[in-house]
Design a protein around this motif. Structure first.
Motif, short mmCIF file in Angstrom:
data_model
loop_
_atom_site.label_atom_id
_atom_site.label_comp_id
_atom_site.label_asym_id
_atom_site.label_seq_id
_atom_site.Cartn_x
_atom_site.Cartn_y
_atom_site.Cartn_z
N GLN A 32 0.84 -1.20 0.00
CA GLN A 32 0.00 0.00 0.00
C GLN A 32 0.88 1.26 0.00
OE1 GLN A 32 -2.36 -1.12 3.53
NE2 GLN A 32 -4.16 -0.69 2.27
N CYS A 36 1.36 4.46 -2.98
CA CYS A 36 1.09 5.88 -2.74
C CYS A 36 1.83 6.73 -3.78
CB CYS A 36 1.53 6.29 -1.34
SG CYS A 36 0.51 5.58 -0.03
N GLN A 41 -1.13 10.90 0.61
CA GLN A 41 -1.54 9.49 0.65
C GLN A 41 -0.74 8.72 1.69
OE1 GLN A 41 -1.18 8.15 -3.40
NE2 GLN A 41 -3.20 8.95 -3.98
N LEU A 45 -2.27 6.93 4.97
CA LEU A 45 -2.00 5.51 5.24
C LEU A 45 -1.45 5.35 6.65
CD1 LEU A 45 -1.96 2.61 4.17
CD2 LEU A 45 0.34 3.08 3.28
#
Length: 181
Positions: A32, A36, A41, A45
């Motif tokens: 993840q 980004c 982002q 996260l």
């Protein structure tokens, strides 16, 4: 450097180190992070994982966006995340308050990882059962539907286990600790 700024800087470094450890322990989270495409982002996260890394030097509060209505109208309507995962949905964010919906499915914190966010946190377990451990307590706590906890700022805690599908649905409220920046 003023003492307050020094403490703010050291806390950010501590939170960044926790985020690095978490991404190294969880391949899905690392992916993840790799996905980004901008700073915000990454900040979001990290926040979904209980960490605040977004403040810049001298900022007292995170810049806030006007609260947006939640994308779903029923807190129980989304599917369970993959086993061993959690999903976070920001429901409300405004100065001094953040409300999240957390859905855990067979999730446990990495073995040596402890949450210790700079905010006060109140959680309500609405679905499923979970086991939560505080670093300063010998026994973990078993939580069932309707159980809630107030977790003081910087109080280190971790998730020992959550139910498999359909998982645990949590409502989490976050606000600044008294006397915080």
């Amino acid at each position: 450097m003023a003492q307050e700024q020094l403490l703010q800087f050291l806390e950010k470094v501590r939170q960044l180190n926790q985020f690095v450890a978490l991404t190294e322990a969880q391949p899905a989270l690392r992916q993840q992070l790799e996905d980004c495409s901008n700073h915000q982002q990454v900040v979001n996260l990290a926040r979904q994982n209980g960490l605040e890394i977004g403040r810049r030097w001298g900022e007292l509060q995170e810049p806030t966006q006007p609260a947006q209505p939640a994308k779903q109208s029923n807190i129980f309507s989304s599917p369970c995340p993959p086993p061993g995962q959690e999903s976070h949905q920001l429901l409300i964010e405004q100065p001094g308050l953040r409300i999240e919906r957390i859905h855990s499915c067979g999730y446990a914190s990495p073995r040596d990882f402890w949450y210790g966010q700079p905010e006060q946190e109140w959680v309500l377990l609405m679905q499923g059962c979970a086991e939560l451990q505080f670093e300063d307590e010998a026994q973990s706590r078993h939580l069932g539907p309707g159980d809630s906890l107030l977790i003081g700022a910087h109080r280190r805690h971790r998730i020992v286990a959550t139910d498999p599908a359909p998982g645990c649905v949590w409502l989490a409220l976050f606000w600044p600790a008294v006397g915080a920046g």
